[in-house]
Scaffold this motif. Structure first.
Motif, mmCIF file in Angstrom:
data_model
loop_
_atom_site.group_PDB
_atom_site.id
_atom_site.type_symbol
_atom_site.label_atom_id
_atom_site.label_comp_id
_atom_site.label_asym_id
_atom_site.label_seq_id
_atom_site.Cartn_x
_atom_site.Cartn_y
_atom_site.Cartn_z
ATOM 1 N N ASP A 126 45.902 32.230 33.883
ATOM 2 C CA ASP A 126 44.635 32.308 33.177
ATOM 3 C C ASP A 126 43.568 32.868 34.110
ATOM 4 O O ASP A 126 43.478 32.461 35.274
ATOM 5 N N LEU A 127 42.776 33.788 33.589
ATOM 6 C CA LEU A 127 41.726 34.375 34.400
ATOM 7 C C LEU A 127 40.642 33.336 34.671
ATOM 8 O O LEU A 127 40.174 32.650 33.760
ATOM 9 N N HIS A 181 46.276 33.138 45.285
ATOM 10 C CA HIS A 181 46.627 32.401 44.067
ATOM 11 C C HIS A 181 47.126 30.992 44.365
ATOM 12 O O HIS A 181 47.082 30.127 43.489
ATOM 13 N N GLU A 182 47.578 30.742 45.594
ATOM 14 C CA GLU A 182 47.911 29.365 45.968
ATOM 15 C C GLU A 182 46.681 28.471 45.871
ATOM 16 O O GLU A 182 46.788 27.262 45.644
ATOM 17 N N TYR A 183 45.514 29.069 46.041
ATOM 18 C CA TYR A 183 44.236 28.338 45.993
ATOM 19 C C TYR A 183 43.486 28.606 44.679
ATOM 20 O O TYR A 183 42.321 28.247 44.555
ATOM 21 N N GLU A 184 44.171 29.243 43.737
ATOM 22 C CA GLU A 184 43.605 29.569 42.424
ATOM 23 C C GLU A 184 42.344 30.412 42.541
ATOM 24 O O GLU A 184 41.370 30.223 41.805
ATOM 25 N N ALA A 240 46.438 47.135 29.721
ATOM 26 C CA ALA A 240 47.173 46.441 28.651
ATOM 27 C C ALA A 240 47.298 44.922 28.868
ATOM 28 O O ALA A 240 48.278 44.307 28.462
ATOM 29 N N ARG A 241 46.332 44.350 29.537
ATOM 30 C CA ARG A 241 46.250 42.894 29.670
ATOM 31 C C ARG A 241 44.825 42.527 30.042
ATOM 32 O O ARG A 241 44.074 43.376 30.530
ATOM 33 N N PRO A 242 44.419 41.304 29.783
ATOM 34 C CA PRO A 242 43.062 40.921 30.167
ATOM 35 C C PRO A 242 42.876 41.009 31.683
ATOM 36 O O PRO A 242 43.794 40.707 32.446
ATOM 37 N N PHE A 243 41.692 41.433 32.111
ATOM 38 C CA PHE A 243 41.387 41.489 33.530
ATOM 39 C C PHE A 243 39.889 41.319 33.736
ATOM 40 O O PHE A 243 39.089 41.560 32.827
ATOM 41 N N LEU A 244 39.519 40.892 34.927
ATOM 42 C CA LEU A 244 38.117 40.674 35.282
ATOM 43 C C LEU A 244 37.490 41.983 35.744
ATOM 44 O O LEU A 244 38.174 42.849 36.293
#
Length: 217
Positions: free
Chosen positions: A3-4, A63-66, A103-107
């Motif tokens: 999840d973004l 991503h280990e730290y979100e 083709a996907r959600p992104f910030l």
């Protein structure tokens, strides 16, 4: 990260991919442990660097730290990586095509100068933040104009987007920018070339925490 994560402010760390991963990863991990909110990989690639491998190493650790990871400029690298977003240096002329290609959600974030039209455009396009560069002279932001604090104050009054500031920011001058209504600060060498990235990150964070405490007291 499936999840973004919403961008709200804080300490935004910019990574120079010209640095070896053996230099970057230990310092990045210390900054992540101290609570940086966002990471960006700057568009400063050496010719023999594997973009894909570098991106994978940075995103895996962050991503280990979100913590979300942005790529500067090269939006096409979102298509086959775990990157979370793209930071544009100027409004792209073909944003709908970019969104279709990824083709996907992104910030999405963007650099702004003294011309507030970019802030208005980013707000209308549903961007996740804006970043003003450069607040002070710096070799890392030599392509940026010097932004006046009054510009940032005007932007704060005209957009609900989180506002970051970048360029030559130090522990000695950050307090002069907090009254402009900023939500965060983007740093490169201020953290990565610090003798203690963990401690320095905490010190920068404390400026925002102290300001919030004083605002509610």
């Amino acid at each position: 990260m499936n999840d973004l994560k919403k961008i709200t402010g804080g300490i935004y760390l910019v990574i120079d991919p010209a640095w070896e991963l053996s230099f970057t990863l230990p310092r990045l991990e210390q900054a992540l442990k101290a609570g940086i909110s966002t990471v960006q990989i700057w568009d400063h690639w050496l010719p023999d660097t594997s973009k894909e491998g570098y991106i994978e190493a940075i995103t895996a650790l962050a991503h280990e730290y979100e913590v979300p990871v942005f790529i500067n400029h090269h939006w096409e690298l979102l298509k086959n990586s775990h990157l979370d977003g793209v930071h544009f240096d100027a409004p792209p002329s073909h944003l709908p095509l970019i969104q279709k290609e990824i083709a996907r959600p992104f910030l999405k974030g963007i650099t702004c100068g003294n011309d507030l039209s970019t802030v208005h455009w980013a707000t209308q396009q549903g961007f996740d933040y804006v970043s003003f560069c450069s607040m002070f002279p710096t070799s890392a932001a030599d392509s940026c104009e010097i932004v006046q604090p009054a510009t940032v104050i005007q932007a704060r009054a005209s957009t609900p987007l989180p506002i970051f500031v970048a360029g030559g920011i130090s522990l000695g001058n950050i307090d002069s920018l907090i009254p402009c209504g900023i939500d965060g600060v983007a740093l490169i060498s201020g953290i990565m070339k610090s003798d203690d990235p963990f401690k320095t990150t905490i010190q920068f964070k404390n400026h925002f925490l102290n300001h919030e405490s004083n605002a509610h007291s």
